[in-house]
Design an enzyme around this catalytic site. Structure first.
Site, short mmCIF file in Angstrom:
data_model
loop_
_atom_site.label_atom_id
_atom_site.label_comp_id
_atom_site.label_asym_id
_atom_site.label_seq_id
_atom_site.Cartn_x
_atom_site.Cartn_y
_atom_site.Cartn_z
N HIS A 1 -6.38 6.06 0.19
CA HIS A 1 -5.96 6.51 1.52
C HIS A 1 -4.46 6.76 1.61
CE1 HIS A 1 -5.18 2.12 2.49
NE2 HIS A 1 -4.18 2.67 3.16
N ASP B 1 -11.39 3.00 -2.66
CA ASP B 1 -10.06 3.14 -2.06
C ASP B 1 -8.97 2.96 -3.12
OD1 ASP B 1 -8.18 3.72 -0.16
OD2 ASP B 1 -8.12 1.71 0.69
N SER C 1 0.23 -0.57 1.82
CA SER C 1 -0.96 -0.11 1.12
C SER C 1 -0.63 0.39 -0.28
CB SER C 1 -1.64 1.02 1.90
OG SER C 1 -2.39 0.51 2.95
#
Length: 435
Positions: free
Chosen positions: A129, A165, A248
């Protein structure tokens, strides 16, 4: 420091079963995706002094200094392996009146995230992402910057794995001397209470470090992206080390300086992506999941890598906003299930692909499709998978979650209902399951 408006469609809310608030992807709150040897421990694992002459407060201060020294040594040695990631994505401008003459122009969405080197070849591991574009592929431009550097370098996508992910990048113009891989640990040996150090770029503050503990080693939460956009539940590490938007893709390290996980999500009481912030509950993908996937990402040639396929077609399909979706039996009317002799929950098999792992294990598909009230189709008569590797199954995503960290040669035991009788079936994953 205020976050910029949220614009990336992949910064979605994902709601875990039984939770009253949403799990919000981090790394997107600032824009599109806004990241050998053991470390000297500095006495961090040495037994506490036994001398009776030391006062209580003095001994406590000494323990703090040992932990601080350990953290300092970890940061000094391995923070150079952290990578700051920036992305650009050009999207079509909204033109409700049709007055635009240059359709080639558009708005540029920018984002920030984190990543880290995993080997001397310069492979950079991050979240999918962080680098995802509006069309589900990669952003139009991905750049990296290293610790202490001012130059940004273009990066190429080596492989994308939405269901996990995870993504793998490489910057061709990197100098070999600038590649500082961080050694990978063993997430299967984690213990609740052990130290955790998170690195990344929270709120765009590059190369930041936070510290906490491992709060849980096997928290089941939806992480990856399925074809229909739903989160795929999988095992995650929970930590109270501060993780915020921008973290992230960054590494979560243990006290030996080895990577134990990849920071991916936070638990956000705000329920708003733009206001998402740490509440002391963050999640990381176990590094063993990424380690098993790494060879496939390296061989992907810039394409997608998917979870193992066992050759099963779901028996219940409905059309939703994201296209055709597969449903589990738990979504059907209880009275209708009883009339059809179906269990309360489970994945009904509609078809079995010849030569696949499911076919070799003797699983059976259903009969001709029948229309469901309100739209959709069901194929009755097939096997129903109710468990996989001891985990309950009520949807295709549940089965995918069990298969995510498997590799060639692994076996998975399924509990299957056929004609009202329950039996165990063993799937063996061969090369074909990973193609």
């Amino acid at each position: 420091f205020a976050a910029a408006p949220e614009v990336n469609p992949y910064n979605t809310f994902m709601k875990a079963k039984g939770w009253a608030v949403m799990l919000v992807l981090v790394g997107l709150g600032l824009g599109a995706t806004v990241l050998r040897d053991q470390v000297p421990l500095g006495g961090a694992r040495s037994p506490a002094p036994t001398s009776t002459s030391a006062s209580g407060p003095a001994a406590e201060a000494g323990a703090r200094l040992q932990n601080e020294q350990n953290t300092i040594e970890i940061v000094q040695k391995y923070e150079p392996g952290l990578v700051f990631i920036s992305t650009e994505e050009r999207v079509a401008s909204q033109d409700p009146f049709g007055w635009m003459t240059d359709q080639g122009q558009g708005e540029v969405q920018r984002g920030l995230g984190s990543g880290f080197f995993v080997n001397s070849a310069g492979d950079i591991l991050t979240n999918y992402h962080v680098v995802a574009g509006a069309d589900g592929g990669a952003a139009d431009r991905i750049q990296i910057r290293l610790l202490g550097g001012t130059e940004t370098l273009d990066a190429q996508v080596i492989g994308l794995a939405p269901q996990y992910d995870l993504a793998l990048l490489r910057a061709p113009d990197l100098k070999p001397a600038d590649i500082r891989p961080i050694p990978l640990g063993d997430s299967d040996r984690l213990a609740v209470g052990q130290k955790a150090v998170a690195m990344g770029a929270p709120f765009g503050l590059e190369f930041s470090v936070s510290e906490g503990i491992v709060s849980a080693t096997s928290r089941q939460i939806p992480i990856g992206f399925s074809a229909g956009g739903e989160g795929i539940t999988q095992r995650a590490i929970q930590t109270d080390a501060a993780i915020n938007p921008g973290n992230s893709g960054g590494p979560l390290l243990g006290s030996d300086g080895r990577v134990i996980g990849i920071n991916t999500q936070i638990y956000s009481p705000s329920g708003q992506a733009g206001a998402a912030q740490s509440a002391g509950v963050g999640f990381a993908i176990p590094i063993n999941t990424a380690r098993n996937l790494l060879p496939r990402l390296q061989a992907a040639g810039g394409q997608m890598v998917y979870a193992p396929r066992v050759g099963i077609e779901p028996g219940i399909l409905v059309r939703g906003r994201g296209g055709v979706l597969a449903l589990g039996l738990g979504m059907l009317d209880p009275q209708g299930k009883r009339a059809a002799g179906l269990p309360d929950t489970g994945l009904l098999i509609g078809g079995v692909a010849p030569g696949g792992a499911a076919a070799r294990a003797g699983l059976r598909g259903g009969g001709p499709p029948q229309d469901l009230p309100g739209g959709g189709q069901i194929q009755l008569g097939g096997d129903v998978i109710v468990q996989a590797a001891g985990q309950p199954v009520d949807a295709l995503e549940d089965l995918q979650a069990v298969l995510l960290d498997k590799k060639v040669g692994d076996r998975v035991t399924l509990k299957v209902v056929r004609g009202g009788q329950t039996r165990d079936v063993t799937l063996t994953l061969d090369e074909s399951a990973f193609q």
